[in-house]
Design a protein around this motif. Structure first.
Motif, mmCIF file in Angstrom:
data_model
loop_
_atom_site.group_PDB
_atom_site.id
_atom_site.type_symbol
_atom_site.label_atom_id
_atom_site.label_comp_id
_atom_site.label_asym_id
_atom_site.label_seq_id
_atom_site.Cartn_x
_atom_site.Cartn_y
_atom_site.Cartn_z
ATOM 1 N N UNK A 173 0.839 -1.199 0.000
ATOM 2 C CA UNK A 173 0.000 0.000 0.000
ATOM 3 C C UNK A 173 0.877 1.253 0.000
ATOM 4 N N UNK A 174 0.316 2.313 -0.530
ATOM 5 C CA UNK A 174 0.994 3.610 -0.450
ATOM 6 C C UNK A 174 0.724 4.273 0.894
ATOM 7 N N UNK A 175 -0.431 3.998 1.460
ATOM 8 C CA UNK A 175 -0.826 4.645 2.713
ATOM 9 C C UNK A 175 -0.267 3.889 3.906
ATOM 10 N N UNK A 200 -5.431 14.085 -0.397
ATOM 11 C CA UNK A 200 -4.164 14.826 -0.333
ATOM 12 C C UNK A 200 -3.066 13.875 0.129
ATOM 13 N N UNK A 201 -2.674 12.909 -0.710
ATOM 14 C CA UNK A 201 -1.752 11.852 -0.284
ATOM 15 C C UNK A 201 -0.329 12.313 -0.010
ATOM 16 N N UNK A 247 -1.726 9.269 9.150
ATOM 17 C CA UNK A 247 -1.465 8.701 7.832
ATOM 18 C C UNK A 247 -0.383 9.522 7.130
ATOM 19 N N UNK A 248 0.477 8.827 6.398
ATOM 20 C CA UNK A 248 1.394 9.496 5.471
ATOM 21 C C UNK A 248 1.767 8.524 4.368
ATOM 22 N N UNK A 287 6.706 19.461 0.954
ATOM 23 C CA UNK A 287 5.444 19.814 0.299
ATOM 24 C C UNK A 287 5.082 21.290 0.370
ATOM 25 N N UNK A 288 5.636 22.022 1.349
ATOM 26 C CA UNK A 288 5.214 23.404 1.608
ATOM 27 C C UNK A 288 3.708 23.463 1.886
ATOM 28 N N UNK A 289 3.168 22.411 2.456
ATOM 29 C CA UNK A 289 1.729 22.318 2.702
ATOM 30 C C UNK A 289 1.464 22.043 4.176
#
Length: 348
Positions: A173-175, A200-201, A247-248, A287-289
């Motif tokens: 999985x990516x998550x 917003x992964x 989650x990341x 990400x600057x998020x």
């Protein structure tokens, strides 16, 4: 003698027949049956209105309760994780708390979105055969029969908190849902947070927000202060979500291990603290998020961890400022947004 007594009675007849009620009635004037009927009807209508108002309020409460529970009663699952939408790997960090580990594995094995459970093991001795067998049986008994998640250990030679963010080669999985062994997030809440992460992964999505504040010291030098839960609650502002329940994307495991300055790794190992702050800075820098805080109840099933130790706030402040010095900038971005599952709220 008889005549005399009769005369006396006649003389005192007014006093003998006097009645305060009659005098009060006389002062009110003649009896009017229509006015009394009107008053009676008025009192009756007032009582009826109160009853109707109470009944309407009770009915409204019942309807609101039914609407909030309807999805669970009907068996509806608005966001069921499946192969087309993906699922997540639960990454549990543990340390000499096998009883809590078993409870945690049992819970997350029951969540439909769990693809696999990976236990970060940093103890000198490897997990015993009995512990591994016990966890396998727990997963078999608690998991959804349609999918039985694989449960395995990530063994480490060195005892460091950096181990919880080491890359995992066979991930499907990516998550990644990073969680401490003493933290339980209800499955529906966890699945909702997963759907938020899917929007917003690249950012972090979690349940434990924290904040950084820029302050000026007595000597005129500015510094950053680590803001705990009460700071977030009071201001509604946050810039981090802790990896005790967040989650990341799996790519940050590689970036943390291979792309972050080794000086930060050494710092985390030495202080045995602040790996979650390091990860927050890493993701923000990439990400600057802002992260995303998800509203939801989480439950801590163990005793107080390092956050309850004396001097914890001082260490977190020091970590934050030392990490910013190593980065050369403050990458964290604050936010006031909160993801809320509108289906479980009574009012918008």
């Amino acid at each position: 003698m008889v005549v005399i007594i009769r005369d006396r009675l006649e003389d005192n007849s007014y006093d003998a027949l006097y009645s305060p009620a009659k005098e009060k009635a006389a002062n009110r004037g003649p009896y009017n049956p229509r006015s009394h009927l009107f008053l009676r009807r008025l009192r009756l209508s007032t009582c009826t209105s109160k009853v109707r108002l109470i009944s309407a309020f009770s009915l409204l409460c019942v309807l609101l309760f039914i609407s909030s529970r309807l999805s669970s009663w009907m068996g509806w699952e608005p966001y069921p994780p499946d192969s087309s939408r993906g699922n997540y790997t639960v990454l549990i960090n543990t340390w000499k708390r096998n009883s809590l580990l078993k409870q945690s594995v049992a819970h997350y094995a029951s969540c439909r979105g769990t693809n696999a459970i990976r236990v970060v093991w940093s103890e000198v001795d490897p997990p015993s055969d009995s512990l591994q067998a016990s966890l396998e049986n727990i997963v078999l008994s608690k998991s959804n029969k349609a999918h039985i998640p694989n449960c395995s250990f990530n063994l480490n030679d060195e005892n460091t908190l950096n181990n919880r963010f080491k890359p995992i080669l066979d991930l499907q999985t990516d998550a990644i849902f990073s969680v401490d062994d003493d933290v339980i997030v209800p499955c529906l809440t966890l699945d909702f947070a997963f759907t938020v992460w899917q929007t917003a992964p690249s950012t972090m999505v979690g349940f434990v927000p924290r904040m950084h504040w820029l302050l000026k010291g007595k000597n005129g030098v500015s510094y950053y202060k680590y803001g705990g839960w009460w700071s977030v609650w009071w201001t509604g502002t946050y810039s981090m979500v802790l990896t005790k329940a967040a989650f990341f994307h799996r790519k940050y495991l590689d970036l943390y291990t291979h792309g972050m300055p080794s000086s930060i790794h050494d710092y985390v190992t030495k202080e045995r603290n602040c790996e979650d702050i390091a990860m927050s800075l890493l993701v923000a820098n990439a990400t600057d998020a802002t992260p995303i805080w998800v509203k939801g109840k989480i439950y801590e099933i163990g005793s107080t961890g390092i956050s309850g130790l004396q001097g914890h706030s001082y260490k977190r402040n020091k970590c934050l400022n030392d990490f910013v010095s190593l980065y050369g900038t403050m990458p964290l971005v604050s936010s006031n947004l909160k993801a809320v599952d509108a289906r479980h709220g009574w009012f918008w």
